[in-house]
Motif scaffolding. Sequence first.
Motif, PDB file in Angstrom:
ATOM      1  N   GLU A  45       0.827  -1.192   0.000  1.00  0.00           N
ATOM      2  CA  GLU A  45       0.000   0.000   0.000  1.00  0.00           C
ATOM      3  C   GLU A  45       0.873   1.258   0.000  1.00  0.00           C
ATOM      4  N   GLU A  47       2.257   4.511   1.410  1.00  0.00           N
ATOM      5  CA  GLU A  47       2.474   4.930   2.804  1.00  0.00           C
ATOM      6  C   GLU A  47       3.081   6.318   2.862  1.00  0.00           C
ATOM      7  N   ALA A 104      -5.499  18.994   7.149  1.00  0.00           N
ATOM      8  CA  ALA A 104      -5.230  17.562   7.009  1.00  0.00           C
ATOM      9  C   ALA A 104      -3.818  17.188   7.414  1.00  0.00           C
ATOM     10  N   SER A 107      -2.747  14.445  10.193  1.00  0.00           N
ATOM     11  CA  SER A 107      -3.005  13.023   9.954  1.00  0.00           C
ATOM     12  C   SER A 107      -2.684  12.595   8.531  1.00  0.00           C
ATOM     13  N   LEU A 108      -2.064  13.475   7.754  1.00  0.00           N
ATOM     14  CA  LEU A 108      -1.899  13.210   6.329  1.00  0.00           C
ATOM     15  C   LEU A 108      -1.145  11.918   6.056  1.00  0.00           C
ATOM     16  N   ARG A 110      -1.036   9.206   7.584  1.00  0.00           N
ATOM     17  CA  ARG A 110      -1.845   8.009   7.834  1.00  0.00           C
ATOM     18  C   ARG A 110      -3.076   7.960   6.934  1.00  0.00           C
ATOM     19  N   SER A 111      -3.343   9.080   6.261  1.00  0.00           N
ATOM     20  CA  SER A 111      -4.592   9.177   5.503  1.00  0.00           C
ATOM     21  C   SER A 111      -4.351   9.714   4.100  1.00  0.00           C
ATOM     22  N   PRO A 112      -3.850   8.888   3.206  1.00  0.00           N
ATOM     23  CA  PRO A 112      -3.620   9.336   1.828  1.00  0.00           C
ATOM     24  C   PRO A 112      -4.889   9.847   1.154  1.00  0.00           C
ATOM     25  N   SER A 113      -6.062   9.435   1.652  1.00  0.00           N
ATOM     26  CA  SER A 113      -7.313   9.888   1.045  1.00  0.00           C
ATOM     27  C   SER A 113      -7.519  11.389   1.217  1.00  0.00           C
ATOM     28  N   ARG A 114      -6.769  12.002   2.116  1.00  0.00           N
ATOM     29  CA  ARG A 114      -6.899  13.445   2.331  1.00  0.00           C
ATOM     30  C   ARG A 114      -6.075  14.276   1.348  1.00  0.00           C
TER      31      ARG A 114
END
Length: 127
Positions: A45, A47, A104, A107-108, A110-114
């Motif tokens: 994935e 990261e 964002a 937490s960016l 940990r959160s690629p969706s952001r």
Amino acid sequence: HVQLVESGGGSVQAGGSLRLSCVAYYGWLHKRHCMGWFRQAPGKEREGVASIYLDGGRTRYADSAKGRFTVSMDNDNDTLYLQMDSLKPEDTAMYYCAAAEGYACASLLRSPSRVNYWGQGTQVTVS
């Protein structure tokens, strides 16, 4: 539309260094934005590696990058950098530049969706 263009990838022996660059075109960046680097190895994935909040320059790093990688931003030229030292074979991956809204940033990694915008990637191979 924002375009992020990475450069600086390549092949290097373990223990060596590389410096990645990412230029943001069309002037979208604002000091309340966040930029970062992600990587993705084959079969794994994507990261987060490192991020920087443009207003003040606060940086965050993945545990795997701490002490070896340094993220920085040249605000005058809208260019993001990732200095990578003491490279290991496990650092081999496609590295992507990313831009996101400032809220964002915490937490960016940990959160690629952001991520709002991605670059096309630059390959780093460590042998």
